[in-house]
Write an enzyme that holds these catalytic residues in place. Structure first.
Site, PDB file in Angstrom:
ATOM      1  N   ALA A   1      -4.068  96.769   5.119  1.00  0.00           N
ATOM      2  CA  ALA A   1      -4.925  97.948   4.994  1.00  0.00           C
ATOM      3  C   ALA A   1      -4.956  98.387   3.541  1.00  0.00           C
ATOM      4  CB  ALA A   1      -4.385  99.065   5.866  1.00  0.00           C
TER       5      ALA A   1
ATOM      6  N   GLY B   1      -2.698  94.303   8.127  1.00  0.00           N
ATOM      7  CA  GLY B   1      -4.022  94.110   8.726  1.00  0.00           C
ATOM      8  C   GLY B   1      -4.593  92.726   8.431  1.00  0.00           C
TER       9      GLY B   1
ATOM     10  N   GLU C   1      -3.134  90.644  11.037  1.00  0.00           N
ATOM     11  CA  GLU C   1      -3.776  91.039  12.305  1.00  0.00           C
ATOM     12  C   GLU C   1      -5.201  90.497  12.394  1.00  0.00           C
ATOM     13  OE1 GLU C   1      -2.604  95.092  11.407  1.00  0.00           O
ATOM     14  OE2 GLU C   1      -1.781  95.287  13.422  1.00  0.00           O
TER      15      GLU C   1
ATOM     16  N   GLU D   1       4.369  96.863   7.513  1.00  0.00           N
ATOM     17  CA  GLU D   1       4.049  98.300   7.662  1.00  0.00           C
ATOM     18  C   GLU D   1       5.286  99.174   7.688  1.00  0.00           C
ATOM     19  OE1 GLU D   1       2.685  95.847   9.402  1.00  0.00           O
ATOM     20  OE2 GLU D   1       0.508  96.131   9.523  1.00  0.00           O
TER      21      GLU D   1
HETATM   22  N1  COA Z   1      -3.909  98.162  -0.495  1.00  0.00           N
HETATM   23  C1  COA Z   1      -4.426  98.535  -1.675  1.00  0.00           C
HETATM   24  N2  COA Z   1      -4.230  97.876  -2.826  1.00  0.00           N
HETATM   25  C2  COA Z   1      -3.471  96.752  -2.756  1.00  0.00           C
HETATM   26  C3  COA Z   1      -2.898  96.290  -1.555  1.00  0.00           C
HETATM   27  C4  COA Z   1      -3.161  97.062  -0.398  1.00  0.00           C
HETATM   28  N3  COA Z   1      -2.691  96.677   0.826  1.00  0.00           N
HETATM   29  N4  COA Z   1      -2.188  95.174  -1.813  1.00  0.00           N
HETATM   30  C5  COA Z   1      -2.318  94.932  -3.134  1.00  0.00           C
HETATM   31  N5  COA Z   1      -3.090  95.886  -3.706  1.00  0.00           N
HETATM   32  C6  COA Z   1      -3.474  96.000  -5.118  1.00  0.00           C
HETATM   33  C7  COA Z   1      -2.302  96.410  -5.969  1.00  0.00           C
HETATM   34  O1  COA Z   1      -2.117  97.806  -5.936  1.00  0.00           O
HETATM   35  C8  COA Z   1      -2.726  95.901  -7.325  1.00  0.00           C
HETATM   36  O2  COA Z   1      -3.672  96.786  -7.880  1.00  0.00           O
HETATM   37  P1  COA Z   1      -3.485  97.295  -9.430  1.00  0.00           P
HETATM   38  O3  COA Z   1      -3.666  96.047 -10.241  1.00  0.00           O
HETATM   39  O4  COA Z   1      -4.580  98.292  -9.587  1.00  0.00           O
HETATM   40  O5  COA Z   1      -2.113  97.854  -9.506  1.00  0.00           O
HETATM   41  C9  COA Z   1      -3.473  94.600  -6.982  1.00  0.00           C
HETATM   42  O6  COA Z   1      -3.829  94.712  -5.603  1.00  0.00           O
HETATM   43  C10 COA Z   1      -2.623  93.357  -7.135  1.00  0.00           C
HETATM   44  O7  COA Z   1      -1.436  93.533  -6.372  1.00  0.00           O
HETATM   45  P2  COA Z   1       0.036  93.403  -6.986  1.00  0.00           P
HETATM   46  O8  COA Z   1       0.953  94.227  -6.136  1.00  0.00           O
HETATM   47  O9  COA Z   1       0.023  93.699  -8.456  1.00  0.00           O
HETATM   48  O10 COA Z   1       0.285  91.841  -6.765  1.00  0.00           O
HETATM   49  P3  COA Z   1       1.674  91.114  -6.589  1.00  0.00           P
HETATM   50  O11 COA Z   1       1.331  89.661  -6.606  1.00  0.00           O
HETATM   51  O12 COA Z   1       2.673  91.627  -7.539  1.00  0.00           O
HETATM   52  O13 COA Z   1       2.181  91.535  -5.117  1.00  0.00           O
HETATM   53  C11 COA Z   1       1.939  91.889  -2.739  1.00  0.00           C
HETATM   54  C12 COA Z   1       1.442  91.123  -3.989  1.00  0.00           C
HETATM   55  C13 COA Z   1       1.027  91.478  -1.593  1.00  0.00           C
HETATM   56  C14 COA Z   1       3.374  91.493  -2.409  1.00  0.00           C
HETATM   57  C15 COA Z   1       1.857  93.405  -2.959  1.00  0.00           C
HETATM   58  O14 COA Z   1       0.579  93.723  -3.497  1.00  0.00           O
HETATM   59  C16 COA Z   1       2.044  94.216  -1.709  1.00  0.00           C
HETATM   60  O15 COA Z   1       3.168  94.376  -1.250  1.00  0.00           O
HETATM   61  N6  COA Z   1       0.935  94.768  -1.156  1.00  0.00           N
HETATM   62  C17 COA Z   1       0.974  95.620  -0.002  1.00  0.00           C
HETATM   63  C18 COA Z   1       1.227  94.816   1.251  1.00  0.00           C
HETATM   64  C19 COA Z   1       1.334  95.721   2.458  1.00  0.00           C
HETATM   65  O16 COA Z   1       2.238  96.523   2.587  1.00  0.00           O
HETATM   66  N7  COA Z   1       0.385  95.572   3.404  1.00  0.00           N
HETATM   67  C20 COA Z   1       0.385  96.289   4.639  1.00  0.00           C
HETATM   68  C21 COA Z   1      -0.359  97.545   4.508  1.00  0.00           C
HETATM   69  S1  COA Z   1      -0.336  98.442   6.042  1.00  0.00           S
END
Ligand code: COA
Length: 257
Positions: free
Chosen positions: A64, A108, A111, A131
């Protein structure tokens, strides 16, 4: 502004691609509305017999859109949210959908892949339901589809810890059916879709419906449903074509009639 969801038609298949690489294809109502609409358009088109749903190399979808969907949300706003209806629209698509995952399929994103009919991935893929790290739980089917797919104990190992698993583990637990090389994953996923698209469309759609029913129906009603669908297929031109092609040692050409 680039389209947030791209469609490439390569009849008899089509590729639907999430296109918000700057946020790792994070999902919000706007994206899901577009995904549902594009899938419905393809579903209504007889020339498209299988759909590949994908992201890019780095992410299928990282869950999400945390910044847009969660910061100001309240319990009431989440209850009234349009998202459940959008997820249902995706789940109601009749054409088979192959999820082609490279990179992250989290929350998501995982999912969304699980709503598809099969999941294939690149060797770079990572799956997870993280989550719990945000103080919430999966809200688009994760607590229901994941245990049905991999069993209660493995599902809890993912949902309660929030850990990510790589492609090999995802295949070992039965979430993914095939892993492809990083250089060819999308072409390989399209080849899977083309194989499905070459089969008799009515049979394929009924089989999809029945396998989905197996997730929610008791065995007896599922078997009855299967028996009736099986009999129904004997009224199709494609059954005659398939059997005749086998008997006469030729390749069948299915028309969807
Ligand atoms: N929602 C909104 N923005 C997101 C996102 C999400 N679920 N996942 C990644 N992004 C954004 C980051 O904020 C970042 O934006 P920025 O450059 O403006 O800071 C960009 O995408 C790149 O992500 P980044 O975290 O820098 O990449 P990474 O390779 O270091 O890490 C993840 C990748 C997937 C491990 C990490 O982004 C993450 O943990 N994301 C959330 C995953 C999550 O919890 N999903 C479930 C949501 S209910």
């Amino acid at each position: 502004m680039a389209d947030i969801v791209l469609v490439v038609r390569e009849e008899p298949i089509a590729v639907v691609q999430l296109n918000r690489p700057e946020v790792l294809n994070a999902l919000n109502a706007e994206v899901l509305e577009m995904v549902a609409t594009r899938l419905e358009e393809l579903d209504a088109d007889d020339r498209i017999r299988c759909i590949v749903l994908t992201g890019n190399e780095k992410a299928f979808a990282a869950g999400a859109d945390i910044k847009k969907q969660f910061i100001d949300a309240s319990a009431i706003s989440m209850l009234e949210d349009s998202l459940p209806g959008l997820w249902q629209r995706v789940a109601r698509i009749k054409t088979p959908i192959v999820a082609a995952v490279s990179g992250f399929a989290l929350g998501g994103g995982c999912e969304l892949a699980m709503i598809c009919d099969l999941i294939v991935c690149s060797e770079t893929a990572q799956f997870g339901q993280p989550e719990v790290n945000l103080g919430i739980i999966p809200g688009a089917g994760g607590t229901q589809r994941l245990p049905r797919a991999v069993g209660k104990y493995v599902a809890n190992d993912l949902i309660l810890t929030g850990r990510f698993i790589k492609a090999e583990e995802a295949r070992a637990i039965g979430l993914v059916s095939r892993i492809f090389p990083a250089a060819t994953w999308l072409e390989d996923a399209k080849a899977v879709a083309r194989t499905i698209a070459a089969k008799a469309p009515i049979a394929v759609r009924l089989a999809k419906e029945l396998v989905n029913a197996a997730q929610s129906q008791p065995l007896e009603s599922g078997l009855l449903h299967e028996r009736k669908s099986f009999a129904l297929l004997f009224a199709t031109d494609d059954k005659r074509e398939g059997v005749d092609a086998f008997v006469n040692k030729r390749k069948p050409t299915f028309t969807g009639r």
